[in-house]
Design a protein around this motif. Structure first.
Motif, PDB file in Angstrom:
ATOM      1  N   ASP A  43      -4.680   6.116  -4.933  1.00 16.68           N
ATOM      2  CA  ASP A  43      -3.511   6.275  -4.053  1.00 16.68           C
ATOM      3  C   ASP A  43      -3.585   5.301  -2.879  1.00 16.68           C
ATOM      4  O   ASP A  43      -2.578   4.683  -2.498  1.00 16.68           O
ATOM      5  CB  ASP A  43      -3.436   7.711  -3.526  1.00 16.68           C
ATOM      6  CG  ASP A  43      -3.083   8.716  -4.616  1.00 16.68           C
ATOM      7  OD1 ASP A  43      -2.624   8.273  -5.696  1.00 16.68           O
ATOM      8  OD2 ASP A  43      -3.271   9.925  -4.396  1.00 16.68           O
ATOM      9  N   HIS A  44      -4.776   5.183  -2.313  1.00 16.16           N
ATOM     10  CA  HIS A  44      -4.972   4.303  -1.154  1.00 16.16           C
ATOM     11  C   HIS A  44      -4.690   2.849  -1.533  1.00 16.16           C
ATOM     12  O   HIS A  44      -4.004   2.122  -0.790  1.00 16.16           O
ATOM     13  CB  HIS A  44      -6.398   4.463  -0.636  1.00 16.16           C
ATOM     14  CG  HIS A  44      -6.663   3.766   0.659  1.00 16.16           C
ATOM     15  ND1 HIS A  44      -7.193   2.501   0.725  1.00 16.16           N
ATOM     16  CD2 HIS A  44      -6.452   4.146   1.947  1.00 16.16           C
ATOM     17  CE1 HIS A  44      -7.308   2.134   1.988  1.00 16.16           C
ATOM     18  NE2 HIS A  44      -6.868   3.112   2.752  1.00 16.16           N
ATOM     19  N   LYS A  48      -1.711   0.524  -0.088  1.00 16.41           N
ATOM     20  CA  LYS A  48      -1.988  -0.747   0.573  1.00 16.41           C
ATOM     21  C   LYS A  48      -1.114  -1.845  -0.003  1.00 16.41           C
ATOM     22  O   LYS A  48      -0.561  -2.677   0.731  1.00 16.41           O
ATOM     23  CB  LYS A  48      -3.464  -1.119   0.401  1.00 16.41           C
ATOM     24  CG  LYS A  48      -4.401  -0.412   1.352  1.00 16.41           C
ATOM     25  CD  LYS A  48      -5.850  -0.801   1.117  1.00 16.41           C
ATOM     26  CE  LYS A  48      -6.097  -2.249   1.402  1.00 16.41           C
ATOM     27  NZ  LYS A  48      -7.515  -2.614   1.235  1.00 16.41           N
ATOM     28  N   ASP A  49      -0.993  -1.865  -1.337  1.00 13.07           N
ATOM     29  CA  ASP A  49      -0.141  -2.868  -1.983  1.00 13.07           C
ATOM     30  C   ASP A  49       1.320  -2.700  -1.557  1.00 13.07           C
ATOM     31  O   ASP A  49       2.020  -3.695  -1.318  1.00 13.07           O
ATOM     32  CB  ASP A  49      -0.265  -2.752  -3.509  1.00 13.07           C
ATOM     33  CG  ASP A  49      -1.637  -3.158  -4.026  1.00 13.07           C
ATOM     34  OD1 ASP A  49      -2.369  -3.837  -3.272  1.00 13.07           O
ATOM     35  OD2 ASP A  49      -1.979  -2.792  -5.172  1.00 13.07           O
ATOM     36  N   LEU A  50       1.765  -1.452  -1.471  1.00 10.21           N
ATOM     37  CA  LEU A  50       3.147  -1.197  -1.060  1.00 10.21           C
ATOM     38  C   LEU A  50       3.381  -1.628   0.396  1.00 10.21           C
ATOM     39  O   LEU A  50       4.443  -2.175   0.723  1.00 10.21           O
ATOM     40  CB  LEU A  50       3.474   0.287  -1.234  1.00 10.21           C
ATOM     41  CG  LEU A  50       3.628   0.785  -2.672  1.00 10.21           C
ATOM     42  CD1 LEU A  50       3.784   2.295  -2.698  1.00 10.21           C
ATOM     43  CD2 LEU A  50       4.825   0.120  -3.349  1.00 10.21           C
ATOM     44  N   VAL A  51       2.403  -1.377   1.255  1.00 15.60           N
ATOM     45  CA  VAL A  51       2.532  -1.779   2.656  1.00 15.60           C
ATOM     46  C   VAL A  51       2.602  -3.300   2.764  1.00 15.60           C
ATOM     47  O   VAL A  51       3.437  -3.842   3.503  1.00 15.60           O
ATOM     48  CB  VAL A  51       1.352  -1.233   3.492  1.00 15.60           C
ATOM     49  CG1 VAL A  51       1.320  -1.893   4.874  1.00 15.60           C
ATOM     50  CG2 VAL A  51       1.464   0.277   3.650  1.00 15.60           C
ATOM     51  N   VAL A  52       1.742  -3.981   2.024  1.00 13.37           N
ATOM     52  CA  VAL A  52       1.752  -5.452   2.043  1.00 13.37           C
ATOM     53  C   VAL A  52       3.106  -5.978   1.575  1.00 13.37           C
ATOM     54  O   VAL A  52       3.685  -6.889   2.190  1.00 13.37           O
ATOM     55  CB  VAL A  52       0.620  -6.018   1.158  1.00 13.37           C
ATOM     56  CG1 VAL A  52       0.788  -7.516   0.951  1.00 13.37           C
ATOM     57  CG2 VAL A  52      -0.738  -5.730   1.784  1.00 13.37           C
ATOM     58  N   ALA A  53       3.622  -5.393   0.495  1.00 16.34           N
ATOM     59  CA  ALA A  53       4.923  -5.823  -0.030  1.00 16.34           C
ATOM     60  C   ALA A  53       6.044  -5.532   0.968  1.00 16.34           C
ATOM     61  O   ALA A  53       6.941  -6.360   1.181  1.00 16.34           O
ATOM     62  CB  ALA A  53       5.200  -5.128  -1.359  1.00 16.34           C
ATOM     63  N   ALA A  54       5.990  -4.349   1.607  1.00 15.29           N
ATOM     64  CA  ALA A  54       7.028  -3.978   2.578  1.00 15.29           C
ATOM     65  C   ALA A  54       6.959  -4.875   3.810  1.00 15.29           C
ATOM     66  O   ALA A  54       8.000  -5.282   4.351  1.00 15.29           O
ATOM     67  CB  ALA A  54       6.857  -2.513   2.979  1.00 15.29           C
ATOM     68  N   SER A 136       2.998   2.891   6.141  1.00 11.89           N
ATOM     69  CA  SER A 136       1.796   2.771   6.969  1.00 11.89           C
ATOM     70  C   SER A 136       1.265   4.150   7.347  1.00 11.89           C
ATOM     71  O   SER A 136       0.043   4.375   7.375  1.00 11.89           O
ATOM     72  CB  SER A 136       2.097   1.952   8.231  1.00 11.89           C
ATOM     73  OG  SER A 136       2.457   0.621   7.890  1.00 11.89           O
ATOM     74  N   ALA A 137       2.183   5.077   7.637  1.00 12.87           N
ATOM     75  CA  ALA A 137       1.767   6.448   7.958  1.00 12.87           C
ATOM     76  C   ALA A 137       1.122   7.109   6.746  1.00 12.87           C
ATOM     77  O   ALA A 137       0.093   7.802   6.862  1.00 12.87           O
ATOM     78  CB  ALA A 137       2.962   7.264   8.436  1.00 12.87           C
ATOM     79  N   ARG A 138       1.718   6.882   5.586  1.00 11.81           N
ATOM     80  CA  ARG A 138       1.139   7.447   4.358  1.00 11.81           C
ATOM     81  C   ARG A 138      -0.222   6.820   4.061  1.00 11.81           C
ATOM     82  O   ARG A 138      -1.146   7.509   3.600  1.00 11.81           O
ATOM     83  CB  ARG A 138       2.098   7.224   3.184  1.00 11.81           C
ATOM     84  CG  ARG A 138       3.354   8.087   3.243  1.00 11.81           C
ATOM     85  CD  ARG A 138       4.362   7.678   2.194  1.00 11.81           C
ATOM     86  NE  ARG A 138       3.811   7.758   0.848  1.00 11.81           N
ATOM     87  CZ  ARG A 138       4.429   7.288  -0.240  1.00 11.81           C
ATOM     88  NH1 ARG A 138       5.631   6.720  -0.108  1.00 11.81           N
ATOM     89  NH2 ARG A 138       3.874   7.414  -1.423  1.00 11.81           N
ATOM     90  N   LEU A 139      -0.347   5.518   4.323  1.00  6.64           N
ATOM     91  CA  LEU A 139      -1.626   4.837   4.109  1.00  6.64           C
ATOM     92  C   LEU A 139      -2.688   5.383   5.045  1.00  6.64           C
ATOM     93  O   LEU A 139      -3.835   5.623   4.640  1.00  6.64           O
ATOM     94  CB  LEU A 139      -1.455   3.334   4.316  1.00  6.64           C
ATOM     95  CG  LEU A 139      -2.731   2.481   4.173  1.00  6.64           C
ATOM     96  CD1 LEU A 139      -3.303   2.610   2.774  1.00  6.64           C
ATOM     97  CD2 LEU A 139      -2.430   1.020   4.499  1.00  6.64           C
ATOM     98  N   GLU A 140      -2.308   5.612   6.285  1.00 10.06           N
ATOM     99  CA  GLU A 140      -3.249   6.183   7.255  1.00 10.06           C
ATOM    100  C   GLU A 140      -3.697   7.572   6.814  1.00 10.06           C
ATOM    101  O   GLU A 140      -4.887   7.910   6.896  1.00 10.06           O
ATOM    102  CB  GLU A 140      -2.588   6.246   8.630  1.00 10.06           C
ATOM    103  CG  GLU A 140      -3.508   6.745   9.731  1.00 10.06           C
ATOM    104  CD  GLU A 140      -2.852   6.723  11.092  1.00 10.06           C
ATOM    105  OE1 GLU A 140      -3.434   7.293  12.044  1.00 10.06           O
ATOM    106  OE2 GLU A 140      -1.752   6.141  11.210  1.00 10.06           O
ATOM    107  N   HIS A 141      -2.747   8.357   6.322  1.00  5.62           N
ATOM    108  CA  HIS A 141      -3.092   9.702   5.839  1.00  5.62           C
ATOM    109  C   HIS A 141      -4.011   9.607   4.627  1.00  5.62           C
ATOM    110  O   HIS A 141      -4.989  10.370   4.508  1.00  5.62           O
ATOM    111  CB  HIS A 141      -1.836  10.472   5.479  1.00  5.62           C
ATOM    112  CG  HIS A 141      -2.093  11.816   4.869  1.00  5.62           C
ATOM    113  ND1 HIS A 141      -2.626  12.871   5.583  1.00  5.62           N
ATOM    114  CD2 HIS A 141      -1.931  12.270   3.588  1.00  5.62           C
ATOM    115  CE1 HIS A 141      -2.773  13.921   4.792  1.00  5.62           C
ATOM    116  NE2 HIS A 141      -2.359  13.578   3.581  1.00  5.62           N
ATOM    117  N   SER A 142      -3.727   8.673   3.719  1.00  5.36           N
ATOM    118  CA  SER A 142      -4.559   8.535   2.516  1.00  5.36           C
ATOM    119  C   SER A 142      -5.972   8.092   2.882  1.00  5.36           C
ATOM    120  O   SER A 142      -6.941   8.467   2.215  1.00  5.36           O
ATOM    121  CB  SER A 142      -3.927   7.540   1.535  1.00  5.36           C
ATOM    122  OG  SER A 142      -4.130   6.203   1.950  1.00  5.36           O
TER     123      SER A 142
END
Length: 247
Positions: A43-44, A48-54, A136-142
């Motif tokens: 999930d993490h 991370k990939d989604l955050v980079v793309a966003a 980013s919030a979801r990444l921090e939670h993960s």
């Protein structure tokens, strides 16, 4: 092979200890935290990939907005210059005046179109910004979830490893008084027989493979010298005779 009955009986103690160590190793490998960590890691990584793309999309939109705003500013500046020329009265030719007024009208329309583009890009930029913040919030939670799972795993490792160290010390003490040749045979059988190298003969059964012996087979075992290392004919494990074996 021959070995003192007491040494053969010690094999049962060693087998119990080794079985305990195997159980601890299996418990270590089978901790539920392993699956949690695998899922949290996946999930993490995905987030991370989604955050980079966003973030890349947000950056692309920002550049697009800068260019669109620049285009608007160029049209606005040109229209202002034309309006200034028109207002100055310097142009007296009717045709030139008509052309200038037409250009001013065209520039106004062009500016309006470009400003619509700017608004559309700004909306997309806001959407991109919101997505970056959400991801980013979801990444921090993960990250927190992953670290908590790793902490639980490490705590479980510490408990299991601590217990294993104590059991290992017990093993070393028992193994130290067993003859080397008997210990070697036991270890070889453990490797080939699923971790069980020695089993007790109890109530006509081999406790290693649960085979029940006939009276004839039991009598044959009973006839063997007490220091004879007997093997189970079914599973080949060392068959340890004790006081309650009935032979």
């Amino acid at each position: 092979m021959n070995a003192a009955p007491a040494d053969q009986i010690r094999l049962l103690d060693l087998q119990a200890i080794d079985s305990k160590l195997d159980q601890l190793a299996h418990r270590r490998r089978s901790l539920p935290e392993h699956a949690e960590i695998d899922k949290a890691t996946a999930d993490h990584t995905a987030l991370k990939d989604l955050v980079v793309a966003a973030e890349a999309q947000q950056s692309d939109t920002a550049r697009e907005l800068t260019k669109a705003e620049g285009d608007v500013e160029q049209v606005r500046a040109r229209a202002a210059r034309n309006q200034q020329r028109l207002d100055s009265g310097a142009i007296t030719s009717p045709k030139d005046l008509e052309n200038l007024q037409h250009e001013i009208g065209s520039l106004a329309k062009r500016q309006g179109d470009l400003e619509e583009v700017v608004l559309e890009i700004m909306e997309r930029q806001e959407t991109a910004r919101t997505r970056v913040e959400e991801l980013s919030a979801r990444l921090e939670h993960s990250t927190v979830v992953l670290k908590e799972a790793e902490a639980r795993r490490d705590a479980a490792f510490g408990e299991i490893d601590g217990e294993a160290e104590k059991v290992q010390r017990d093993r070393e003490a028992v193994a130290a008084v067993i003859p080397a040749d008997l210990l070697k045979l036991y270890a070889k059988l453990r490797d080939t027989q699923g971790g069980v190298g020695a089993a007790r003969l109890y109530q006509r059964r081999c406790e290693g493979c649960r085979t029940e012996f006939s009276i004839t087979e039991l009598n044959a075992i009973k006839a063997e010298p007490k220091d004879k290392v007997v093997r189970c004919e079914n599973c080949s494990r060392i068959l340890v005779r004790t006081a309650d074996s009935g032979v």
